[in-house]
Design an enzyme around this catalytic site. Structure first.
Site, mmCIF file in Angstrom:
data_model
loop_
_atom_site.group_PDB
_atom_site.id
_atom_site.type_symbol
_atom_site.label_atom_id
_atom_site.label_comp_id
_atom_site.label_asym_id
_atom_site.label_seq_id
_atom_site.Cartn_x
_atom_site.Cartn_y
_atom_site.Cartn_z
ATOM 1 C CG ASP A 326 -1.852 1.139 1.310
ATOM 2 O OD1 ASP A 326 -2.368 1.523 0.258
ATOM 3 O OD2 ASP A 326 -2.067 1.667 2.415
ATOM 4 C CG ASP A 632 -1.999 1.944 6.673
ATOM 5 O OD1 ASP A 632 -2.707 1.737 5.668
ATOM 6 O OD2 ASP A 632 -1.496 3.056 6.932
ATOM 7 C CG ASP A 636 -4.262 -1.895 2.824
ATOM 8 O OD1 ASP A 636 -4.383 -1.698 1.611
ATOM 9 O OD2 ASP A 636 -3.852 -1.021 3.621
#
Length: 893
Positions: A326, A632, A636
């Site tokens: 990410d 985080d 995700d």
């Protein structure tokens, strides 16, 4: 899909009334139909299931069979020891993996406990779980959105969706937006998602999805549906267990067949020898050593800021071939930072990153600028026209409020312009708040007896409403030519993925009466621009380069904008051109095969949905990659769960991401992943070493007994001697090999093929050759002892075999440290744990040999000068092994 179409169509579809809401009777019926607005937990493992999971491992099954056979053949001690190994191993694994995956519970914690709704024509506060589709919900600043809803009213509404979409900045919402076609989650301006947070403004929403029908509910469902997969190490240990099972059967048949044709061996005794030797062929300590070494690896990783929740995940990291990361908070700092300032017709570069006010301001020639009145004015406007706060807590800087405004405060502090002092000197007398229509905010202050309006806002709006510009310390006409120049600069900043804010001011005659935007926010004096971005982590670039050097591909998968993702990816070295980037909406109608081809060339995936992330992880896995997914946010979690190794951030990570992940980065540092990968590679390399060590010792033991029987010699080892060799002598060096330091260049190697056997290539050659060398050396010792040193004494011959075999196995531990480097190149003392382990095992041999009651128990005698041939013969396998490595290295060079 309730973000599509008009508000009237959605209201009609849900049969609701925006003014009166649902009736209590209708709400009760809907609650019964749709269920409570909460996410149900499922598929949780019971303690019994966890215990069964430990016991059905093929290696453990082999040990259980060995224990049963030992019990039936009278080897009660061996049976007890093997059972103890199985029990202790299971307990250790359950304790290490003790924390259940509470992803769904974490999602429930994030939900809003109460909400304000309109029902039966009046406002009511109800529990969030009682909300149903069709309810009308009133939302204010600070509220957690209780369910997915289509906005039917909004005023200056901003919602933080970062945990769901990955976008750094709160999203401006507009109930008037309408869509006819599919748009990504992050672009649904007329929609509010369950568990996101209202940071500014207020609004009214029509509930369209509750519980598992909300976007966050779909994530929870997808987490429950993901089946756990075997790690590469699990798969290889299973294959090894099957191989050992076949070996055990073959040994039984061969030994029994050879003994059957010897007239001097009783049929029952022959069967018992065959079964005992088959049990000896199983390295009883292997499962325990693997568990202990993985546990040690977990502790070592924790020291390097990586907490691994699952034992087998420790090794999986070492085989990783692709890292899907990410962007927000992982590769970047999740702290907006002003990088460029444009005033007085000149562009300045701002150094530093994050909210810590450190860094110089430099002009186009790279010269440090310490004092410039126009820059100071821009900083003052950005600080006065600001609702955020910059705080320092425990040495760390953080902000409360909007991240964009926080970046402005940090910029000002770099020149010691303090918000508190400035507000005290020039207090806010009035304001025109920001709204999404005007895209501006204005505050009013008094300076030297005169009133001024300080304005910040979107560049195109502020530039368009300004008629003057501050140049060379003077107010001049803002001509079309000058406006075009400023607009060009704005375009240039935006093309570098910078979020641009513009600043202006205006003298005001009076603050009495109504202060309207039409009156105040026109004919302004333009001051300048500031371009900001959520910057890459300083250490991330080196970490990405290290990944590439190690043969690991890095992919950026983010919900953020295309240009922002591209700029950060280029900066970090993840990608070099636009051709390597793609938006999530382009994946929505692609087949699995097409996505598999896309991931071969693309490295940046922007504006992706949680489902897109899962698609990409699965496509990479289908292409044969071992995938690590970092993130985080809630968005995700499904991809983290589907990856071979899921990694969450420890500081900025949501509870959902942490609970779903197999590993947590304590310091949120992408570079920590590289350290963890190296640790994983070292652990697998060491597992190969001690597996090779244990198997070569066991194979040698089997060959020694088998060949002795084949050549008509008495059995060279007693059952208790075999038990001692397997559980005591070999165990300590095997554990020490588990903490062997990394071999030189381990991070410059390509990731290993997950389908490759744990025993392959040079390791297989070393295992087979050393087994043969040890067998020949020990058989020679047996014959010398039986015929020359202790003629007629079987105890003496057994002692020669026992001592030579133990000594050669202990020396084998030094040879197995590397298949590439010789012991001289590695350094004899570079693994001090191994030296201690070998000395301990040898000391135990001395104790057994020279303490009378133990010597009698083991049916051996004390050696004196006979140690000379024992040592010489034991050194032969080590010398041959080291010579083979030296020859191969010379040939390779």
């Amino acid at each position: 899909m309730d973000y599509k179409g008009s508000i009237k169509e959605v209201i009609k579809k849900l049969d609701s009334d925006p003014k009166r809401g649902l009736t209590s009777e209708d709400a009760a019926k809907r609650l019964e139909k749709y269920g409570p607005n909460k996410i149900e937990s499922s598929n949780k493992k019971s303690m019994l299931a966890k215990i069964v999971e430990q016991l059905v491992d093929p290696m453990v099954i082999l040990l259980i069979i060995a224990a049963i056979v030992s019990a039936f053949t009278g080897d009660v001690v061996e049976c007890i020891i093997i059972v103890a190994i199985v029990v202790i191993n299971a307990i250790m694994s359950i304790i290490q993996e003790g924390k259940a995956e509470d992803s769904v519970e974490a999602l429930q914690k994030m939900s809003s406990p109460e909400a304000t709704i309109i029902r039966d024509g009046s406002k009511k506060i109800v529990k969030a779980e009682e909300i149903v589709p069709g309810d009308i919900v009133i939302i204010e600043t600070g509220d957690i959105i209780p369910a997915d809803m289509r906005l039917i009213q909004s005023s200056n509404l901003k919602i933080d969706e970062s945990s769901l979409t990955g976008e750094s900045v709160a999203v401006e919402k507009d109930y008037r937006a309408e869509f006819d076609s599919d748009v990504g989650i992050g672009d649904r301006d007329n929609f509010a998602f369950s568990s996101s947070i209202v940071t500014y403004g207020h609004g009214v929403g029509l509930v369209t999805g509750t519980g598992e029908d909300s976007e966050i509910g779909k994530i929870a469902t997808s987490l429950d549906e993901v089946e756990d997969k075997d790690t590469p190490l699990q798969s290889q240990l299973k294959r090894l267990s099957k191989l050992l099972a076949i070996l055990v059967v073959v040994v039984c048949i061969l030994v029994f067949a050879v003994g059957y044709f010897r007239s001097d061996i009783d049929l029952l005794d022959n069967f018992m020898v065959a079964v005992s030797l088959a049990v000896a062929a199983i390295p009883e300590g292997l499962t325990a050593v693997v568990t202990i070494v993985l546990s040690i690896g977990m502790n070592r990783m924790a020291e390097r800021k990586a907490i691994v929740k699952n034992l087998l995940s420790v090794e999986t990291l070492g085989s990783t071939t692709a890292i899907c990361s990410d962007k927000t908070g992982t590769l970047t700092q999740n702290e907006m930072t002003i990088r460029k300032v444009f005033t007085d017709g000149k562009e300045y570069e701002v150094e530093g990153s994050g909210y810590e006010p450190k860094g110089e301001i430099r002009d186009s020639k790279g010269q440090v600028v310490n004092d410039d009145e126009t820059i100071k004015l821009l900083m003052s406007i950005s600080t006065l026209c600001n609702d955020a706060n910059l705080l320092r807590e425990e040495g760390q800087y953080k902000i409360t409020g909007d991240p964009t405004e926080g970046a402005m405060l940090t910029l000002s502090e770099k020149w010691n312009i303090n918000q508190e002092e400035l507000n005290e000197k020039y207090p806010r007398l009035n304001e025109i708040p920001f709204d999404s229509d005007r895209k501006m905010m204005t505050t009013f202050h008094e300076l030297k007896g005169k009133y001024y309006a300080a304005t910040k806002g979107a560049p195109d709006v502020v530039i368009g409403r300004s008629t003057k510009i501050l140049l060379d310390g003077e107010v001049q006409d803002f001509t079309e030519e000058l406006k075009n120049k400023v607009l060009e600069e704005n375009t240039a900043l935006a093309s570098n993925a910078l979020r641009v804010m513009s600043f202006a001011f205006k003298p005001v005659d009076t603050l009495e009466g109504e202060l309207t935007s039409e009156e105040i926010e026109n004919d302004m004096i333009f001051v300048g621009l500031a371009g900001m971005i959520d910057p890459p982590r300083p250490e991330a670039k080196a970490a990405v380069a290290e990944c590439h050097k190690s043969g690991i591909d890095v992919f950026m998968i983010t919900g953020d904008y295309f240009e922002t993702a591209l700029a950060i990816a280029k900066d970090l070295g993840i990608a070099s051109s636009r051709d390597q980037a793609i938006e999530g909406k382009e994946l929505n109608n692609k087949s699995d095969e097409e996505i598999r081809e896309i991931v071969k060339t693309k490295r940046i995936f922007a504006r992706v949905s949680p489902q897109n992330k899962v698609q990409l992880v699965k496509a990479l896995q289908e292409n044969g990659e071992i995938v690590a997914m970092t993130g985080d946010g809630v968005n995700d979690a499904p991809a983290i769960k589907n990856a071979d190794i899921g990694i969450s951030m420890g500081i900025t990570g949501t509870d959902v991401a942490k609970d779903t992940a197999g590993m947590i980065l304590v310091d949120d540092n992408f570079a920590t992943i590289v350290n963890a990968v190296e640790e994983g590679r070292v652990i697998f390399s060491n597992i190969k070493k001690f597996v090779s060590f244990l198997l070569s010792c066991n194979i040698a033991e089997v060959l020694i007994v088998f060949l002795s029987i084949l050549f008509g010699l008495p059995s060279p080892l007693t059952p208790i001697q075999l038990l001692w060799l397997n559980l005591i002598t070999d165990a300590f060096p095997a554990l020490a090999l588990g903490v062997e330091p990394a071999e030189p260049g381990i991070m410059e190697e390509e990731p290993r093929d997950p389908s490759e056997s744990i025993i392959s290539g040079p390791t297989k050659f070393s295992l087979i050759s050393q087994s043969i060398y040890i067998t020949l050396a020990v058989l020679l010792a047996y014959i010398i002892g039986l015929k020359f040193i202790f003629p007629g004494s079987i105890e003496g011959a057994h002692t020669m075999v026992f001592a030579t075999l133990i000594t050669s196995e202990l020396l084998r531990a030094f040879s197995v440290r590397s298949t590439r480097y010789t012991l001289k190149e590695l350094g004899l003392t570079s693994n001090k744990s191994l030296i201690k382990a070998v000395l301990l095992s040898f000391a135990l041999l001395i104790i057994v040999m020279y303490i009378p009651f133990l010597r009698d128990l083991f049916e051996i005698v004390s050696l004196t000068w006979q140690w000379i041939p024992v040592i010489i013969l034991a050194l032969i396998p080590l010398a041959l092994g080291e010579a083979t490595k030296a020859i191969r290295e010379k040939k390779d060079n």
